[in-house]
Design an enzyme around this catalytic site. Structure first.
Site, mmCIF file in Angstrom:
data_model
loop_
_atom_site.group_PDB
_atom_site.id
_atom_site.type_symbol
_atom_site.label_atom_id
_atom_site.label_comp_id
_atom_site.label_asym_id
_atom_site.label_seq_id
_atom_site.Cartn_x
_atom_site.Cartn_y
_atom_site.Cartn_z
ATOM 1 N N GLN A 187 37.086 37.459 48.116
ATOM 2 C CA GLN A 187 38.312 37.359 47.342
ATOM 3 C C GLN A 187 39.081 36.118 47.786
ATOM 4 O OE1 GLN A 187 39.131 40.345 45.026
ATOM 5 N NE2 GLN A 187 36.924 40.247 45.311
ATOM 6 N N GLY A 228 45.708 47.212 42.967
ATOM 7 C CA GLY A 228 44.437 46.488 43.009
ATOM 8 C C GLY A 228 44.588 44.984 42.805
ATOM 9 N N HIS A 229 43.473 44.280 42.946
ATOM 10 C CA HIS A 229 43.510 42.820 42.851
ATOM 11 C C HIS A 229 43.907 42.356 41.451
ATOM 12 C CE1 HIS A 229 38.798 42.878 42.360
ATOM 13 N NE2 HIS A 229 39.360 43.807 41.658
ATOM 14 N N ASN A 230 44.700 41.299 41.432
ATOM 15 C CA ASN A 230 45.128 40.650 40.189
ATOM 16 C C ASN A 230 46.074 41.482 39.329
ATOM 17 O OD1 ASN A 230 42.252 39.416 40.888
ATOM 18 N ND2 ASN A 230 43.382 37.874 39.712
#
Lengths: 315, 315, 315
Positions: A187, A228-230
């Protein structure tokens, strides 16, 4: 790393280019000198305008690339990206510059500040806090004990983060081999927390795979929450304890998520929406309102449903 | 501790044996010099072949023991085991051997390594990490800040554990008195994490009551997940954020558990099973497939159910 | 701070009183020299007997105050209380008295004890633990690594708290402006954990807004659990992993909450009630029994409901 070396790593023959590649990025955000990829057809529209120097993509899509962009053809572009990502993963430490701590800020002796980090004025960085490389922290920030901020994250002014919370840990992203193994997509991005945000204890906010996970101004996040991511959490939104956002979901401003509620990934939730406790969202919400249940429905319909079910139970 | 002393603690009269007892274990795994117990009739079959030197069990079952094994008779064998367990609880510190750290490994100054722990080569043990006595860590392992590894756990190679995660905390096990009080069953076992596992932030993996909780090779575990004592997570399984496994449940290889899903304890989930987000599993799954809902059903039935409910709502 | 200064902060004209105000409290618990408020009509009955020196309340209620109590009139009393609360927020550090550690207690070198804290005899305070100002800890307590105890909390004897757990972080309380911004109500109270309590890993127990959040004697709390501000967990209650209590809910003695179950706030749950895994409680429970589902119902009705639904599915 040259494109030729990258092609060797990915076992793609016939690419001799010595162009130096400095990083990976999405089709839309890649600059010259970066490599990108097409693994989902919904981003196909970005091929024609990408600034990337090379793109990993299925053979059938190569012709859509601008001239001068090198195509690295693969049936499994996402797997290729994952394999490549570890070579561009940022090291935990990357700077020689001693941490900078603003006037009036208190840093407890067992806090650990990596080189390259910067802390504003009048902050309190309590015991056991970890602040990663290149992290920038604003003014009047309190980080309670044992908070961890991974590298590259950015924290605004007047932010309070309670004990044990983790900001910027790796998003949960893997490509899968035909043998059922999972290859980590390192990431690359960060987390941005804007001004006047408060985050509770033992919550986790993952960094973006590329770009940023963003918690916007004035949002209040309770304990034991997963972001979560983004994801993007809109201004003045509220998330109650044990709720969760799967990756790439965007909350508009003043969204309220009740306790233990959650959304799937890649959704968009209209501003001023209220999601009742325990609600589970699997589709985007375009019309603000109060929603409940799993599957989700308008709260008044949910109440009607419960009345119908009660009648069935009596029958 | 002698059997006579144990009998005194448990207030069981008439046991004068001076046999030295060194530990407690299950009927199946106990060796000579250990004491075991029968608290659940499904383990009755193990009585005849146990190697334990003594067994706590209901009077009616004493005759099933091999000759030479001392019977300690009790109407409440599980309560007796719990009362006894604290005497065999391992101390937090138990070794004089300085921790061993392999070549190329970096240990941050505020990490704490207990004596008797061993760390392989090229590891990064970040600030605030705690590594308990007798813990063995492989090569190329990254433990992010404020990870806690309790004593006796074992971590394989190429493992990454994100900030704030706790490995090997006590399983949740108590015997109950007739007065409604809970007596702790001290947890004797450990956690084994095999190679190539990644675990997210603020997740908890409990140690086994006896034996091991095991996370097998290549599994990927997200943030804020609970894995109970004596669970086994199969190779290349995936658990998404906020999911949970109650004690003694076994996942086959390549099981996928969606966000906020959970299983009850003592279940077995077939390899290659997918459990949708929020699903709740109360029975073992023997046939791989995609399952949803609580109570759990095949995902396609769940979709059909939602359609039927929608029709009821309109009626 | 004088009442006149407070009135200035709240932009309430015409209050010249120089009475010194030392703190904020509820109508019922306020003493002379404290300021209180009425933001919920269910506390109106406490107006007549309050000992507060001043009360923030709607103009229409001023006449209900005892003579001599100063009324600070506002249409938005809760917002006023929140704005004022930061002026009475306790500092992180407030004492010059070195921490006191009882005989036989072990404190790891990276633990941080604030001045004014007291630890009893035979305790183990492991690495990375934070113990706030004025915290009092009993005898025979084990705090595993990276536990955080916020200021003013009190921990009884024979308590065990597992790694990463946070006791006394701020409750989730905000007043809301007409523009949709959230103003923090600084949390004034503490957490009291009585004797013989065990708390698992990465759990969070919030401090009370005023008064105390209380975990009573003999309760056992598992991992990743949320306990909101001002909750009371009755003696010998059990909460299984990932369950949650919203603020101001009271569990009677020997309540059992299954995994991932939760309650709404301001409820009262009868002693000896069992809430099945995943159950969601939105109304108080006055009759002990076994309950399941969301909405909650008697477990036997829930089973009947599932049978009815199965029949509908087949139809």
């Amino acid at each position: 790393m040259t494109l030729h070396e990258i092609a060797s790593i990915l076992e793609c023959a016939g690419i001799g280019s010595q162009i130096e590649i400095s990083g990976m990025n999405t089709l839309r955000d890649a600059c010259e000198g970066e490599i990108s990829f097409l693994s989902d057809s919904k981003y196909e529209k970005d091929l024609a305008t990408t600034q990337a120097s090379a793109v990993i993509l299925p053979k059938a899509k190569s012709s859509l690339l601008p001239s001068g962009v090198v195509a690295i053809e693969s049936d499994e572009p996402y797997l290729m990206v994952a394999k490549l990502s570890q070579y561009f993963a940022k090291p935990i430490r990357s700077s020689d510059a001693a941490p900078v701590v603003g006037e009036g800020s208190v840093v407890y002796p067992t806090a650990h500040l990596e080189n390259g980090s910067k802390i504003g004025v009048n902050c309190t960085i309590m015991s056991g806090v970890y602040i990663g490389a290149e992290v920038v922290i604003g003014d009047n920030v309190i980080l309670y004990p044992n908070v961890t901020i991974y590298r590259d994250c950015s924290i605004g002014n007047n932010v309070m983060i309670h004990a044990g919370t983790v900001i910027g840990s790796d998003g949960f992203g893997y490509a899968h081999t035909k043998m059922g193994e999972h290859v980590k997509l390192y990431q690359n991005g960060n987390v941005i927390i804007e001004d006047d945000v408060e985050i509770g204890a033992n919550t986790t906010v993952d960094c973006a795979v590329f770009g940023s996970t963003i918690i916007k101004r004035g949002s209040k996040i309770d304990n034991l929450i997963q972001i979560g991511h983004n994801c993007i959490v809109g201004e003045h939104s509220i998330m109650v304890a044990q709720s969760g956002l799967a990756g790439s979901t965007t909350l508009g401003r003043n969204v309220v998520m009740g306790g233990q509620s959650a959304t799937a990934g890649h959704l968009s939730i209209a501003p001023f929406t209220t999601l009742a406790a325990r609600s589970g969202v699997t589709k985007s919400i375009t019309l603000k309102g109060v929603y409940s249940g799993f599957p989700l429905m308008e709260h008044k319909l949910w109440l009607k449903m419960q009345a119908k079910l009660a009648k069935i139970l009596e029958s």
